[in-house]
Design a protein around this motif. Sequence first.
Motif, PDB file in Angstrom:
ATOM      1  N   LEU A 102       0.816  -1.209   0.000  1.00  0.00           N
ATOM      2  CA  LEU A 102       0.000   0.000   0.000  1.00  0.00           C
ATOM      3  C   LEU A 102       0.852   1.262   0.000  1.00  0.00           C
ATOM      4  O   LEU A 102       0.439   2.295  -0.502  1.00  0.00           O
ATOM      5  CB  LEU A 102      -0.937  -0.003   1.211  1.00  0.00           C
ATOM      6  N   SER A 103       2.052   1.174   0.539  1.00  0.00           N
ATOM      7  CA  SER A 103       2.960   2.326   0.583  1.00  0.00           C
ATOM      8  C   SER A 103       3.587   2.605  -0.782  1.00  0.00           C
ATOM      9  O   SER A 103       4.226   3.636  -0.969  1.00  0.00           O
ATOM     10  CB  SER A 103       4.069   2.075   1.601  1.00  0.00           C
TER      11      SER A 103
ATOM     12  N   GLN B  47     -10.692   0.124  -0.071  1.00  0.00           N
ATOM     13  CA  GLN B  47      -9.517   0.647   0.617  1.00  0.00           C
ATOM     14  C   GLN B  47      -9.576   2.158   0.610  1.00  0.00           C
ATOM     15  O   GLN B  47      -9.925   2.771  -0.394  1.00  0.00           O
ATOM     16  CB  GLN B  47      -8.231   0.184  -0.076  1.00  0.00           C
ATOM     17  N   TYR B  48      -9.249   2.739   1.745  1.00  0.00           N
ATOM     18  CA  TYR B  48      -9.258   4.191   1.882  1.00  0.00           C
ATOM     19  C   TYR B  48      -7.896   4.643   2.378  1.00  0.00           C
ATOM     20  O   TYR B  48      -7.234   3.935   3.115  1.00  0.00           O
ATOM     21  CB  TYR B  48     -10.331   4.632   2.883  1.00  0.00           C
ATOM     22  N   SER B  49      -7.520   5.805   1.973  1.00  0.00           N
ATOM     23  CA  SER B  49      -6.274   6.395   2.413  1.00  0.00           C
ATOM     24  C   SER B  49      -6.574   7.767   2.982  1.00  0.00           C
ATOM     25  O   SER B  49      -7.292   8.560   2.366  1.00  0.00           O
ATOM     26  CB  SER B  49      -5.305   6.508   1.236  1.00  0.00           C
TER      27      SER B  49
ATOM     28  N   VAL C 156      -4.875  11.150   5.464  1.00  0.00           N
ATOM     29  CA  VAL C 156      -3.731  11.757   6.099  1.00  0.00           C
ATOM     30  C   VAL C 156      -4.193  12.358   7.422  1.00  0.00           C
ATOM     31  O   VAL C 156      -5.166  13.113   7.461  1.00  0.00           O
ATOM     32  CB  VAL C 156      -3.112  12.859   5.203  1.00  0.00           C
TER      33      VAL C 156
END
Length: 76
Positions: free
Chosen positions: A37-38, A70-72, A74
Amino acid sequence: MANIWKQFENLLENDSTLLATVLSSQASTGTSVVTLLSGDRLKVRGTATQGATVLVKGGEIIQSAPAMDQYSMVLY
């Protein structure tokens, strides 16, 4: 008397389980290249279908991952 923190750390697993997407798979060598994921890429043991989502632990594909959103985000 032993250090209580070291005793606690010994109870924890050393390798974490990572979610990855298979970029390529080579059946002849039994390895695959996966993207985490990174965005990092790893060469791992085990094969899977290209584009499949898998779980990786200790440099080995341990199973296919279920299809989930999938969520990202910050956090500041």
